[in-house]
Design an enzyme around this catalytic site. Structure first.
Site, mmCIF file in Angstrom:
data_model
loop_
_atom_site.group_PDB
_atom_site.id
_atom_site.type_symbol
_atom_site.label_atom_id
_atom_site.label_comp_id
_atom_site.label_asym_id
_atom_site.label_seq_id
_atom_site.Cartn_x
_atom_site.Cartn_y
_atom_site.Cartn_z
ATOM 1 N N LYS A 1 0.981 -1.232 -0.022
ATOM 2 C CA LYS A 1 0.004 0.127 0.251
ATOM 3 C C LYS A 1 0.910 1.433 -0.065
ATOM 4 O O LYS A 1 0.578 2.403 -0.776
ATOM 5 C CB LYS A 1 -0.968 -0.148 1.221
ATOM 6 C CG LYS A 1 -1.894 -1.193 1.047
ATOM 7 C CD LYS A 1 -2.790 -1.339 2.584
ATOM 8 C CE LYS A 1 -3.841 -2.688 2.439
ATOM 9 N NZ LYS A 1 -4.108 -2.966 3.735
ATOM 10 N N GLN B 1 -4.283 -1.765 10.033
ATOM 11 C CA GLN B 1 -4.069 -3.193 9.427
ATOM 12 C C GLN B 1 -4.670 -4.185 10.291
ATOM 13 O O GLN B 1 -4.160 -4.353 11.536
ATOM 14 C CB GLN B 1 -2.726 -3.063 8.879
ATOM 15 C CG GLN B 1 -2.610 -4.702 8.394
ATOM 16 C CD GLN B 1 -3.161 -4.798 6.997
ATOM 17 O OE1 GLN B 1 -3.408 -3.658 6.110
ATOM 18 N NE2 GLN B 1 -4.030 -5.724 6.709
ATOM 19 N N ASP C 1 -11.067 2.114 4.773
ATOM 20 C CA ASP C 1 -11.405 0.571 4.626
ATOM 21 C C ASP C 1 -12.586 0.281 4.294
ATOM 22 O O ASP C 1 -13.268 -0.634 4.103
ATOM 23 C CB ASP C 1 -10.743 -0.031 5.808
ATOM 24 C CG ASP C 1 -9.385 -0.514 5.679
ATOM 25 O OD1 ASP C 1 -9.022 -0.924 4.408
ATOM 26 O OD2 ASP C 1 -8.721 -0.767 6.590
#
Length: 299
Positions: free
Chosen positions: A52, A96, A119
Site C-alpha cells: 500500500k 491493518q 477501509d
C-alpha cells in the site's frame, strides 16, 4: 470462457488515479494523504502494508506508516487514532487487521472517524452502503464491482450466489448486488458453513462470488454452463513448485470450473490486485472531499 484480468484493470485505474492527482496539484490542492497503522510483525500484514505504501508513492499520494509492537496497549492505539482523526493533513487512514487479542478490533474501527475510514468498515459507512448512499466501500467488494462493470457483465435479474458471510466481503457484497444500480439488481443468496444443500444453490446461480476461504471448494459439477465466477479466495498452501514454499489457492477448482464459465477470475491475478487499488480510490475520494466534505464540520 473469458478470464477477467484484475491486474490489467488495476493498472488502468492506477493511471486514472495518478492523472487525477496531477490535476489536483495543478489546481493548487495538496495530494491525498494515507496513513497506515501496523501493529506487530504479522508476515501477511507486513506485505499488505508495504504494498500500500509503495502504491501511494507510485500514484503521487503522500503516505505515513505508524508502527507499534504487538504489546502496545489498546489505550495508546486508540489515542493515536484520535490524533489522526484530528490531523487535517491526513485524508484517510487504516489500521491493518488482524490486531493482537488484547485489542478490540471493533472498538478500533468505531473510533476511526467515518469520514477518514477508507477501509469502509465503520458502522456509518456500512449503514450508508446498505441504504445505497455515498460512502467508502470496503476495498474487495468495491474491486469486484469494478471488475463486473469494466467487463460489462450483465447483472440485472441474475441470481447471484455469494459463498461466505464475512463483514469484509460476503455481507457487503450481498448489499451491493441487491442495489438498484449497475452492477446490481440481482436476486441474492448468501451461503455459508451452515447452509444445507449448498451445491444446489451453486448450480442455480448465474453469478457466483466465492469468498469462503476454503481452497478448491467450488468444483466443476457445482456450476452450470455460462456462469460468471468471481474467486476471492487467497489461501496459502504448501507447494514444492515455488521458491517461497507455498502458493495461493482460490476457493475454486479453476481447471474444472473455467470451461463452463462465461467469465472467471484467476487466483492470483483476479480480485487481489483490485483490493489495493480500491483502497487507493477511496483515499483519492477522501482527498477530494468527494463523499464527506467535512472542512466546516466538527470532527
Amino acid at each position: 470462457m473469458n478470464i477477467i484480468d484484475g491486474r490489467a484493470v488495476a493498472a488502468q485505474i492506477k493511471l486514472e488515479i495518478a492523472d487525477e492527482v496531477e490535476q489536483m496539484l495543478a489546481e493548487g490542492r495538496k495530494s491525498p494523504h494515507l496513513a497506515a497503522i501496523l501493529v506487530g510483525h504479522n508476515g501477511g500484514s507486513e506485505t499488505y502494508v508495504a504494498n500500500k505504501v509503495k502504491m501511494c508513492g507510485e500514484i503521487g499520494f503522500k503516505s505515513t506508516l505508524i508502527r507499534y509492537e504487538d504489546r502496545v496497549s489498546e489505550t495508546e492505539l486508540l489515542h493515536k487514532i484520535v490524533e489522526l482523526n484530528l490531523d487535517p493533513d491526513v485524508d484517510g487512514f487504516i489500521v491493518q487487521l488482524p490486531l493482537p487479542q488484547h485489542i478490540s478490533e471493533q472498538k478500533v474501527i468505531e473510533t476511526i472517524d467515518y469520514r477518514k475510514d477508507v477501509d469502509g468498515f465503520h458502522p456509518v459507512n456500512v449503514g450508508r452502503m446498505s441504504m445505497g448512499l455515498p460512502c467508502f466501500l470496503p476495498a474487495t467488494p468495491a474491486g469486484i464491482r469494478e471488475l463486473l462493470k469494466r467487463y460489462a457483465i450483465q447483472t440485472e435479474g441474475k441470481h447471484c450466489v455469494i459463498l461466505g458471510r464475512s463483514s469484509i466481503v460476503g455481507k457487503p457484497m450481498a448489499a451491493l448486488m441487491l442495489q438498484k444500480t449497475y452492477p446490481g439488481d440481482c436476486t441474492v443468496t448468501v451461503c455459508h458453513s451452515r447452509t444445507k444443500d449448498i451445491q444446489n444453490y451453486c448450480r442455480d446461480a448465474d453469478i457466483i462470488i466465492a469468498a469462503l476461504g476454503v481452497p478448491c471448494f467450488l468444483k466443476g459439477d457445482m456450476v452450470k454452463e455460462g456462469v460468471v465466477v468471481i474467486d476471492v479466495g487467497t489461501t496459502r498452501v504448501p507447494s514444492k513448485e515455488t521458491k517461497s514454499g507455498f502458493k495461493l489457492k482460490g476457493d475454486v477448482v479453476f481447471e474444472e470450473v473455467a470451461p463452463k464459465c462465461s467469465f472467471i477470475t484467476p487466483v492470483p491475478g483476479g480480485v487481489g490486485p483490485m483490493t489495493i487499488i480500491s483502497l487507493m480510490k477511496n483515499t483519492l475520494l477522501a482527498g477530494q472531499k468527494a463523499i464527506y466534505g467535512y472542512e466546516t464540520e466538527t470532527i
